[in-house]
Design an enzyme around this catalytic site. Structure first.
Site, PDB file in Angstrom:
ATOM      1  N   LEU A  10       0.913  -1.243   0.032  1.00 45.84           N
ATOM      2  CA  LEU A  10      -0.061   0.079  -0.001  1.00 45.84           C
ATOM      3  C   LEU A  10       0.776   1.192  -0.093  1.00 45.84           C
ATOM      4  CD1 LEU A  10      -2.699  -1.140   2.449  1.00 45.84           C
ATOM      5  CD2 LEU A  10      -2.704  -1.230   0.023  1.00 45.84           C
ATOM      6  N   GLN A  12       4.123   3.880  -1.901  1.00 45.22           N
ATOM      7  CA  GLN A  12       4.153   4.542  -2.788  1.00 45.22           C
ATOM      8  C   GLN A  12       4.401   3.699  -3.955  1.00 45.22           C
ATOM      9  OE1 GLN A  12       7.579   7.325  -3.110  1.00 45.22           O
ATOM     10  NE2 GLN A  12       6.744   8.567  -4.802  1.00 45.22           N
ATOM     11  N   ASP A  34       0.131  -5.738   3.329  1.00 46.75           N
ATOM     12  CA  ASP A  34       0.611  -4.848   4.175  1.00 46.75           C
ATOM     13  C   ASP A  34       0.068  -4.893   5.460  1.00 46.75           C
ATOM     14  OD1 ASP A  34       1.172  -1.884   5.152  1.00 46.75           O
ATOM     15  OD2 ASP A  34       1.713  -1.831   2.764  1.00 46.75           O
ATOM     16  N   ILE A  35       0.433  -4.117   6.583  1.00 53.39           N
ATOM     17  CA  ILE A  35       0.116  -3.901   7.737  1.00 53.39           C
ATOM     18  C   ILE A  35      -0.927  -2.918   7.887  1.00 53.39           C
ATOM     19  CG2 ILE A  35       1.985  -4.914   8.983  1.00 53.39           C
ATOM     20  CD1 ILE A  35       2.963  -1.937   9.661  1.00 53.39           C
ATOM     21  N   ARG A  36      -1.376  -2.171   6.693  1.00 54.20           N
ATOM     22  CA  ARG A  36      -2.302  -1.066   6.897  1.00 54.20           C
ATOM     23  C   ARG A  36      -3.665  -1.690   6.239  1.00 54.20           C
ATOM     24  NH1 ARG A  36      -0.526   4.001   4.004  1.00 54.20           N
ATOM     25  NH2 ARG A  36       1.295   2.995   2.910  1.00 54.20           N
ATOM     26  N   TYR A 141      18.853   4.543   7.939  1.00 54.44           N
ATOM     27  CA  TYR A 141      18.307   3.892   6.516  1.00 54.44           C
ATOM     28  C   TYR A 141      19.407   3.574   5.716  1.00 54.44           C
ATOM     29  CZ  TYR A 141      15.415   3.937   2.033  1.00 54.44           C
ATOM     30  OH  TYR A 141      14.704   3.752   0.763  1.00 54.44           O
ATOM     31  N   LYS A 145      20.178  -0.550   4.559  1.00 53.72           N
ATOM     32  CA  LYS A 145      19.982  -0.706   3.076  1.00 53.72           C
ATOM     33  C   LYS A 145      21.381  -1.589   2.780  1.00 53.72           C
ATOM     34  CE  LYS A 145      16.215   0.325   1.686  1.00 53.72           C
ATOM     35  NZ  LYS A 145      15.249  -0.545   1.356  1.00 53.72           N
ATOM     36  N   ILE A 171      11.946   8.390  -6.079  1.00 56.11           N
ATOM     37  CA  ILE A 171      10.879   7.899  -6.929  1.00 56.11           C
ATOM     38  C   ILE A 171       9.751   9.222  -6.898  1.00 56.11           C
ATOM     39  CG2 ILE A 171       9.088   6.272  -7.574  1.00 56.11           C
ATOM     40  CD1 ILE A 171      11.973   5.277  -7.636  1.00 56.11           C
TER      41      ILE A 171
HETATM   42  P1  NAD Z   1       6.592   3.148   1.684  1.00 55.80           P
HETATM   43  O1  NAD Z   1       6.798   3.966   2.744  1.00 55.80           O
HETATM   44  O2  NAD Z   1       5.585   4.372   0.539  1.00 55.80           O
HETATM   45  O3  NAD Z   1       5.703   1.853   1.811  1.00 55.80           O
HETATM   46  C1  NAD Z   1       5.997   1.067   2.651  1.00 55.80           C
HETATM   47  C2  NAD Z   1       5.192   0.043   2.958  1.00 55.80           C
HETATM   48  O4  NAD Z   1       5.533  -0.759   3.993  1.00 55.80           O
HETATM   49  C3  NAD Z   1       3.982   0.890   3.628  1.00 55.80           C
HETATM   50  O5  NAD Z   1       2.776   0.640   3.069  1.00 55.80           O
HETATM   51  C4  NAD Z   1       3.805   0.338   5.056  1.00 55.80           C
HETATM   52  O6  NAD Z   1       2.655   0.134   5.889  1.00 55.80           O
HETATM   53  C5  NAD Z   1       4.520  -1.189   4.837  1.00 55.80           C
HETATM   54  N1  NAD Z   1       5.111  -1.627   6.105  1.00 55.80           N
HETATM   55  C6  NAD Z   1       5.934  -0.964   7.130  1.00 55.80           C
HETATM   56  N2  NAD Z   1       5.970  -1.800   8.136  1.00 55.80           N
HETATM   57  C7  NAD Z   1       5.623  -3.058   7.661  1.00 55.80           C
HETATM   58  C8  NAD Z   1       5.812  -4.411   8.140  1.00 55.80           C
HETATM   59  N3  NAD Z   1       6.565  -4.711   9.344  1.00 55.80           N
HETATM   60  N4  NAD Z   1       5.212  -5.352   7.415  1.00 55.80           N
HETATM   61  C9  NAD Z   1       4.531  -5.243   6.365  1.00 55.80           C
HETATM   62  N5  NAD Z   1       4.405  -4.045   5.690  1.00 55.80           N
HETATM   63  C10 NAD Z   1       5.220  -2.884   6.496  1.00 55.80           C
HETATM   64  O7  NAD Z   1       7.765   2.991   0.831  1.00 55.80           O
HETATM   65  P2  NAD Z   1       8.107   2.957  -0.680  1.00 55.80           P
HETATM   66  O8  NAD Z   1       8.423   4.120  -1.381  1.00 55.80           O
HETATM   67  O9  NAD Z   1       6.787   2.368  -1.549  1.00 55.80           O
HETATM   68  O10 NAD Z   1       9.424   1.871  -0.933  1.00 55.80           O
HETATM   69  C11 NAD Z   1       9.097   0.586  -1.230  1.00 55.80           C
HETATM   70  C12 NAD Z   1      10.677  -0.050  -1.045  1.00 55.80           C
HETATM   71  O11 NAD Z   1      11.577   0.848  -2.207  1.00 55.80           O
HETATM   72  C13 NAD Z   1      11.358   0.328   0.185  1.00 55.80           C
HETATM   73  O12 NAD Z   1      12.294  -0.858   0.377  1.00 55.80           O
HETATM   74  C14 NAD Z   1      12.419   1.691   0.077  1.00 55.80           C
HETATM   75  O13 NAD Z   1      13.400   1.749   0.881  1.00 55.80           O
HETATM   76  C15 NAD Z   1      12.751   1.428  -1.348  1.00 55.80           C
HETATM   77  N6  NAD Z   1      13.059   2.877  -2.167  1.00 55.80           N
HETATM   78  C16 NAD Z   1      11.804   3.511  -2.313  1.00 55.80           C
HETATM   79  C17 NAD Z   1      12.427   4.793  -2.793  1.00 55.80           C
HETATM   80  C18 NAD Z   1      11.170   5.922  -2.811  1.00 55.80           C
HETATM   81  O14 NAD Z   1      11.633   6.977  -3.573  1.00 55.80           O
HETATM   82  N7  NAD Z   1      10.127   5.818  -2.897  1.00 55.80           N
HETATM   83  C19 NAD Z   1      13.555   5.261  -3.347  1.00 55.80           C
HETATM   84  C20 NAD Z   1      14.463   4.054  -3.054  1.00 55.80           C
HETATM   85  C21 NAD Z   1      14.185   2.919  -2.453  1.00 55.80           C
HETATM   86  N1  SER Z   2      13.246   8.145  -1.488  1.00 59.60           N
HETATM   87  C1  SER Z   2      13.948   7.371  -0.556  1.00 59.60           C
HETATM   88  C2  SER Z   2      14.099   8.466   0.619  1.00 59.60           C
HETATM   89  O1  SER Z   2      14.323   9.522   0.571  1.00 59.60           O
HETATM   90  C3  SER Z   2      15.396   6.978  -1.193  1.00 59.60           C
HETATM   91  O2  SER Z   2      15.693   5.700  -0.635  1.00 59.60           O
HETATM   92  O3  SER Z   2      14.316   7.671   1.727  1.00 59.60           O
END
Ligand code: NAD
Ligand code: SER
Length: 316
Positions: A10, A12, A34-36, A141, A145, A171
């Site tokens: 759920l 991004q 998800d947990i939401r 973070y 990673k 992203i």
């Molecule tokens: P987000 O924060 O939007 O979503 C993460 C989801 O994980 C949330 O819906 C949350 O409810 C869920 N969550 C949290 N704890 C949990 C648990 N214990 N069990 C199950 N679900 C749980 O993150 P995102 O932007 O969708 O990122 C997804 C992945 O991509 C992550 O590993 C993030 O580090 C990586 N990433 C994202 C970006 C970015 O810009 N969005 C950039 C680099 C890397």
């Molecule tokens: N968009 C992410 C953050 O800022 C990069 O991993 O945490």
């Protein structure tokens, strides 16, 4: 046919990755978790389950229930949230991944795990950051990673688990809001430009970071999982990027569409510190050579598409 589990669905990225995976592999073959609570109830489009990645038994129950063979593991805490709650970040980002990798070892699952530009730190070369280079991040973070990248490599070499992943930059997207990262300003700026005509940026002028539009991020995740394993010299944590810009560069691009748009700065020292430790732009030639990474969007085309899609979403 693949049977896919998406954790953190759920968030991004998950909000759009689930739809794209269902379009390619069939609704019933992609289990969103998800947990939401799933407020955007899409149960008519495919299965949704509550799954906390900190519970290894729940993971195995769902793997067995749906006969899962592939996991897109997205559950994580992003950089700003992780800095505010470092203990939780270690648990979710490392212990959660460890539980997924253990399930993968036991049930022979293929695993996609996104790493991040956050896996680099102040001693990493910040221009044209190489695929293999110094990784001494200064944020929690980043620490999680790097640990995740190493764990995924270890499970591949030690147990033969099919682990793969990319290092995503920030992203940019218009479906679900970002989850509390340092690059979130590059999404928020579009909402404020359209709704109020001005934006307070929490990063200072000149802060250059890699970014990517969501359609390219989805393509990266699916393409690396579809890649011929014989061609992969690396496995996890491929550098991928499609644009690199500063706040004033994206503001100038938005101004081409909204000439009166105004941006001021109110710098958040925590997120500025994190951003300053990240690369200006990564070298993603390994991803291009090993599995054909080739992004479609640049700053100009991303900006016009974001504004067009958000005008519809916000009914403007
Ligand atoms: P987000 O924060 O939007 O979503 C993460 C989801 O994980 C949330 O819906 C949350 O409810 C869920 N969550 C949290 N704890 C949990 C648990 N214990 N069990 C199950 N679900 C749980 O993150 P995102 O932007 O969708 O990122 C997804 C992945 O991509 C992550 O590993 C993030 O580090 C990586 N990433 C994202 C970006 C970015 O810009 N969005 C950039 C680099 C890397
Ligand atoms: N968009 C992410 C953050 O800022 C990069 O991993 O945490």
């Amino acid at each position: 046919m693949k049977k896919i589990l998406v954790t953190g669905s759920l968030g991004q990225i998950g909000s759009e990755l689930v739809s794209e995976l269902r379009r390619r592999y069939g609704n019933e073959n992609v289990v969103a978790t998800d947990i939401r609570r799933n407020l955007r109830d899409k149960s008519d489009e495919g299965p949704y389950e509550y799954l906390d990645c900190l519970d290894p038994f729940q993971i195995i129950d769902i793997v067995k229930k749906y006969n899962i063979d592939t996991v897109y593991h997205l559950a994580a805490l992003l950089s700003a949230v992780a800095e505010a709650k470092p203990q939780d970040a270690w648990n979710v980002n490392v212990r959660g991944l460890f539980n997924i990798l253990e399930a993968a070892r036991l049930y022979k699952l293929a695993i996609f795990t996104p790493s991040s530009i956050g896996a680099f730190g102040p001693s990493t070369p910040s221009v044209n950051t190489p695929q293999d280079t110094i990784q001494r991040p200064s944020s929690m973070y980043g620490v999680t990673k790097v640990a995740g990248e190493l764990l995924c490599d270890y499970y591949h070499t030690k147990f033969g688990v099919d682990t793969r992943g990319v290092r995503y930059p920030g992203i940019i997207s218009h479906v679900a809001p970002p989850g509390g990262g340092t690059t979130d300003y590059a999404v928020n700026i579009f909402y404020d430009a359209l709704q109020t005509g001005n934006f307070k940026c929490f990063l200072k002028e000149g802060t250059r970071l890699d970014m990517m539009y969501m359609p390219d991020a989805l393509e990266a995740a699916i393409a690396v999982m579809e890649a011929d394993p014989a061609k992969l010299l690396h496995r996890n944590a491929f550098n991928v990027t499609s644009m690199s810009f500063t706040p004033e560069m994206i503001a100038a691009e938005i101004r081409k569409h909204i000439p009166s748009f105004d941006m001021t700065y109110e710098v958040d020292p925590v997120r500025q510190g994190i951003a300053d430790s990240w690369p200006d732009n990564m070298d993603d030639s390994s991803a291009r050579e090993e599995w054909g990474w080739s992004p479609v969007y640049n700053l100009e085309t991303m900006t016009s598409d974001m504004l067009e899609k958000l005008r519809i979403k916000l009914k403007l």
